[in-house]
Design an enzyme around this catalytic site. Structure first.
Site, PDB file in Angstrom:
ATOM      1  N   HIS A 158     -18.406 -17.493   1.874  1.00 12.65           N
ATOM      2  CA  HIS A 158     -18.596 -17.280   0.407  1.00 12.65           C
ATOM      3  C   HIS A 158     -19.691 -16.738   0.199  1.00 12.65           C
ATOM      4  O   HIS A 158     -20.543 -16.154   1.008  1.00 12.65           O
ATOM      5  CB  HIS A 158     -18.918 -18.880  -0.125  1.00 12.65           C
ATOM      6  CG  HIS A 158     -18.793 -19.697  -1.812  1.00 12.65           C
ATOM      7  ND1 HIS A 158     -19.745 -19.613  -1.905  1.00 12.65           N
ATOM      8  CD2 HIS A 158     -18.154 -20.100  -2.247  1.00 12.65           C
ATOM      9  CE1 HIS A 158     -19.434 -19.853  -2.725  1.00 12.65           C
ATOM     10  NE2 HIS A 158     -18.382 -20.099  -3.035  1.00 12.65           N
ATOM     11  N   HIS A 200     -12.853 -12.490  -8.771  1.00 14.96           N
ATOM     12  CA  HIS A 200     -12.989 -14.117  -9.596  1.00 14.96           C
ATOM     13  C   HIS A 200     -11.669 -14.748  -9.187  1.00 14.96           C
ATOM     14  O   HIS A 200     -11.365 -14.889  -8.587  1.00 14.96           O
ATOM     15  CB  HIS A 200     -13.715 -13.841 -11.153  1.00 14.96           C
ATOM     16  CG  HIS A 200     -14.510 -15.277 -11.225  1.00 14.96           C
ATOM     17  ND1 HIS A 200     -14.654 -16.493 -10.615  1.00 14.96           N
ATOM     18  CD2 HIS A 200     -14.691 -15.422 -12.617  1.00 14.96           C
ATOM     19  CE1 HIS A 200     -14.938 -17.221 -10.621  1.00 14.96           C
ATOM     20  NE2 HIS A 200     -15.591 -16.998 -12.636  1.00 14.96           N
ATOM     21  N   ASP A 242     -10.023 -21.475  -1.650  1.00 16.19           N
ATOM     22  CA  ASP A 242      -9.682 -21.539  -1.444  1.00 16.19           C
ATOM     23  C   ASP A 242      -8.179 -21.699  -0.842  1.00 16.19           C
ATOM     24  O   ASP A 242      -7.194 -21.156  -0.835  1.00 16.19           O
ATOM     25  CB  ASP A 242      -9.075 -19.766  -2.114  1.00 16.19           C
ATOM     26  CG  ASP A 242      -9.821 -19.506  -3.411  1.00 16.19           C
ATOM     27  OD1 ASP A 242      -9.644 -20.758  -4.612  1.00 16.19           O
ATOM     28  OD2 ASP A 242     -10.454 -18.701  -3.484  1.00 16.19           O
ATOM     29  N   ARG A 250     -14.963 -29.015  -1.994  1.00 14.49           N
ATOM     30  CA  ARG A 250     -14.103 -28.748  -1.501  1.00 14.49           C
ATOM     31  C   ARG A 250     -12.570 -28.512  -0.826  1.00 14.49           C
ATOM     32  O   ARG A 250     -10.762 -28.930  -1.455  1.00 14.49           O
ATOM     33  CB  ARG A 250     -13.494 -27.139  -3.893  1.00 14.49           C
ATOM     34  CG  ARG A 250     -15.070 -27.464  -4.437  1.00 14.49           C
ATOM     35  CD  ARG A 250     -15.284 -26.650  -5.247  1.00 14.49           C
ATOM     36  NE  ARG A 250     -15.581 -25.492  -4.913  1.00 14.49           N
ATOM     37  CZ  ARG A 250     -15.359 -24.323  -5.596  1.00 14.49           C
ATOM     38  NH1 ARG A 250     -15.236 -24.012  -6.826  1.00 14.49           N
ATOM     39  NH2 ARG A 250     -15.980 -22.915  -4.451  1.00 14.49           N
TER      40      ARG A 250
END
Ligand code: CMX
Length: 454
Positions: free
Chosen positions: A361, A307, A416, A370
Site C-alpha cells: 500500500h 486507481h 483488494d 478493510r
C-alpha cells in the site's frame, strides 16, 4: 497517485506538534456523539453554520502555522506524505488504516445501525456519520433510507444517454455518462443562477448530493443489466434499504450478499483525500462545479488503471487479484493446493517481473482493516469456499516472501486482496464491473467534502 495528508489526520501528530492537533480539533465537527434530529438536513442546518465559523476562526488563529516541510520526493511522488488538504470525512493512519470521523471499521461495525441483527453497518449510517460526525440511531437511518428511496427516480433520458453508447463500452464509461446525464437536474446550478447567498451554498449542494447518492445505484445497476443481462432491468424495491436495493437491482437477492453490499459500500465510501477520485471531486467542486460534475470527474479518475479500474494494468486492483487467484487455480487444476505449491507460484509471479496483487500500500504499513473485515465476513458466511481458503493461505505465504525482497514497505494484504473473491462467491463474476461498485460507494465520501468545504 497522490497521497497527501489531510488536516483531519493531524491529531496523530499530537505528541510531536501540539499546535497542529489543536487545528485539527478546532475544525472537526464533534465526533461520534449521538444525535437528535430525525432528518439529516435539520442536523446539518444546525451544524454547518457553526462549522463555517470554526473554519474562519482557525484561519484567523492559525493561518500562518507551518504544517511541515516539502521535499523533492514528495513533489515527484504526487504530493505523497504532504499535509495539503482539509479532509473531514476520514483519515488513514499508516498503522491502523482508515478511520471514519475518528471511528475504526470495528467501531463502525459495533456502533452504527445494521439492517439485520448482528449485520453489517448500513451505508445510510456511514453517510450520516461522514456528514455530521455523529452516530445516528436506527430510526434516523431508516428515515434516511426512506428519503433516499423517495429521491431515487432516474429520468428516462439518463438511460437513453447510456443507450447511445455501444454496449461494449467499458462499464465505467457508461456509468460516468449516466451520471453526467443526471447533472441536468442540479439544484445548485439553478440556485447559483438565481443568486443564492454564499453562506447558503451548502443547501442546494446537499440536495444535489442526496439526489445523486439516491440515483447512482439505479444508473449503475442499469449499466450492469444492459451489458451482462440482456438489458433486463430490475426496478428498485421500496421495502429495501440502500445497499440491499443496489444488490437487488443488480440481480442478487441472497440475504448474505445484501449484507455484504452494505459492508462493501461502507468500507469503500472514503479513504482520506489523497487518492485520485476523492481529490478530483474536491478539486472540481472548488470552483463551484456542482456535485454531479465533481462526482463524474471523480469517476473518470477512478477509471484510471492505477486507481480503480486496474484491468488493463497487470499489477493493480481487485479485478486483477481475482484474475491472479483464478490463474493459480488454472495452473494446478484445483484451488486445493499445498503451501509449497503456492509459494512456488508466488515466486513465479515475482520472477516474471510482476507484483503480487492485493499486497502492499502507498500509505498503510499493516494489514488493511478493510481486508480484515471482509475476511471476518467470509469466515462467518463462507468459511469453506475454496477461493476464500486460497485467499487465506495467501495471507500466510505472501508476507514473508515480500519481506524477504527487502524493498517492499508493506508486505501485508490490502482491501483488494479480498473483495473480488467475495463478489465472485455471490455470483457477481464480471470483473470489469467491479470499479462501478467502488464508484457508487465513493459518492458517499464526496458528500461531506462538497457540502462542508464551501
Ligand atoms: N509485490 C511485489 N513487489 C511489491 C509489492 C507487491 N505487492 N508492493 C510493493 N512492491 C515493490 C514495488 O514495486 C517497489 O519496487 P521497485 O523499487 O523495484 O519499483 C518496492 O516494492 C517499493 O514499493 P512500496 O514503496 O512498498 O510501494 P508503493 O507505494 O510504491 O506502491 C502499491 C504501492 C499498492 C502500488 C504496491 O504495493 C503494489 O503494486 N501492490 C500490488 C497492487 C495492489 O494490490 N494494488 C491495490 C492497492 C489498494 C489501495 O490502493 O487501496
Amino acid at each position: 497517485m497522490a497521497f497527501f495528508r489531510s488536516i483531519a489526520a493531524l491529531s496523530k501528530l499530537r505528541s510531536r506538534v501540539g499546535q497542529q492537533s489543536n487545528i485539527a480539533n478546532s475544525v472537526r465537527l464533534l465526533q461520534t456523539q449521538t444525535t437528535s434530529n430525525l432528518d439529516l438536513y435539520s442536523e446539518l442546518k444546525e451544524l454547518i453554520p457553526e462549522y463555517q465559523e470554526r473554519v474562519k476562526k482557525v484561519k484567523k488563529d492559525y493561518g500562518t502555522v507551518q504544517l511541515g516541510n516539502t521535499t523533492v520526493d514528495m513533489v515527484i511522488g504526487g504530493m505523497r506524505g504532504m499535509t495539503a488538504l482539509l479532509w473531514l470525512g476520514s483519515s488513514v493512519d499508516p498503522d491502523e488504516g482508515i478511520r471514519f470521523r475518528g471511528m475504526t471499521i470495528p467501531d463502525c461495525q459495533k456502533k452504527l445501525p445494521a439492517a439485520i441483527p448482528g449485520g453489517e453497518p448500513m451505508p445510510e449510517a456511514i453517510l450520516w456519520l461522514l456528514l455530521t460526525g455523529k452516530i445516528p440511531s436506527k430510526q434516523q437511518v431508516d428515515s434516511l433510507s426512506q428519503e433516499l428511496r423517495s429521491r431515487a427516480t432516474v429520468p428516462d433520458y439518463a438511460f437513453k444517454t447510456i443507450d447511445a453508447l455501444p454496449v461494449s463500452a467499458h462499464p465505467m464509461t457508461q456509468f460516468a455518462t449516466g451520471v453526467m446525464a443526471l447533472q441536468t437536474q442540479s439544484e445548485f446550478q439553478k440556485a447559483y443562477e438565481s443568486g443564492i447567498s454564499k453562506s447558503r451554498y451548502w443547501e442546494p449542494t446537499y440536495e444535489d448530493c442526496m439526489n445523486l447518492i439516491a440515483r447512482v445505484p439505479a444508473v449503475a445497476a442499469y449499466v450492469y443489466r444492459r451489458i451482462y443481462k440482456d438489458g433486463k432491468i430490475i426496478p428498485l424495491d421500496d421495502s429495501l434499504d440502500y445497499g440491499a436495493n443496489y444488490s437487488h437491482m443488480l440481480g442478487f437477492d441472497d440475504p448474505k450478499m445484501l449484507d455484504f453490499m452494505r459492508l462493501y459500500i461502507t468500507i469503500h465510501s472514503d479513504h482520506e483525500g489523497g487518492n485520485v477520485s476523492s481529490h478530483t471531486a474536491h478539486l472540481v467542486a472548488s470552483p463551484l462545479s456542482d456535485p454531479y460534475l465533481a462526482f463524474a470527474a471523480a469517476l473518470n479518475g477512478l477509471a484510471g488503471p492505477l486507481h480503480g479500474l486496474a484491468n488493463q494494468v497487470i499489477n493493480v486492483g481487485t479485478l486483477e487479484v481475482l484474475r491472479w487467484i483464478r490463474s493459480i487455480v488454472a495452473e494446478f487444476g484445483t484451488p486445493h493446493i499445498s503451501t509449497d505449491q503456492l509459494k512456488d507460484y508466488v515466486y513465479k509471479t515475482l520472477n516474471s517481473g510482476q507484483v503480487i496483487p492485493g499486497y502492499g500500500h502507498g500509505v498503510l504499513r499493516k494489514t488493511d482493516p478493510r481486508y480484515t473485515c471482509q475476511r471476518e465476513f467470509a469466515l462467518k458466511h463462507l468459511p469453506d469456499d475454496p477461493l476464500f481458503l486460497l485467499v487465506s493461505k495467501l495471507k500466510e505465504v505472501v508476507p514473508p516472501i515480500l519481506t524477504e525482497l527487502g524493498k517492499v514497505k508493506n508486505p501485508w494484504p490490502n482491501v483488494d486482496a479480498h473483495s473480488g473473491v467475495l463478489l465472485n462467491y455471490f455470483g457477481l463474476t464480471e470483473e470489469n464491473y467491479f470499479t462501478v461498485l467502488f464508484g457508487v460507494s465513493r459518492s458517499f465520501g464526496i458528500a461531506p467534502q462538497v457540502c462542508l468545504a464551501l
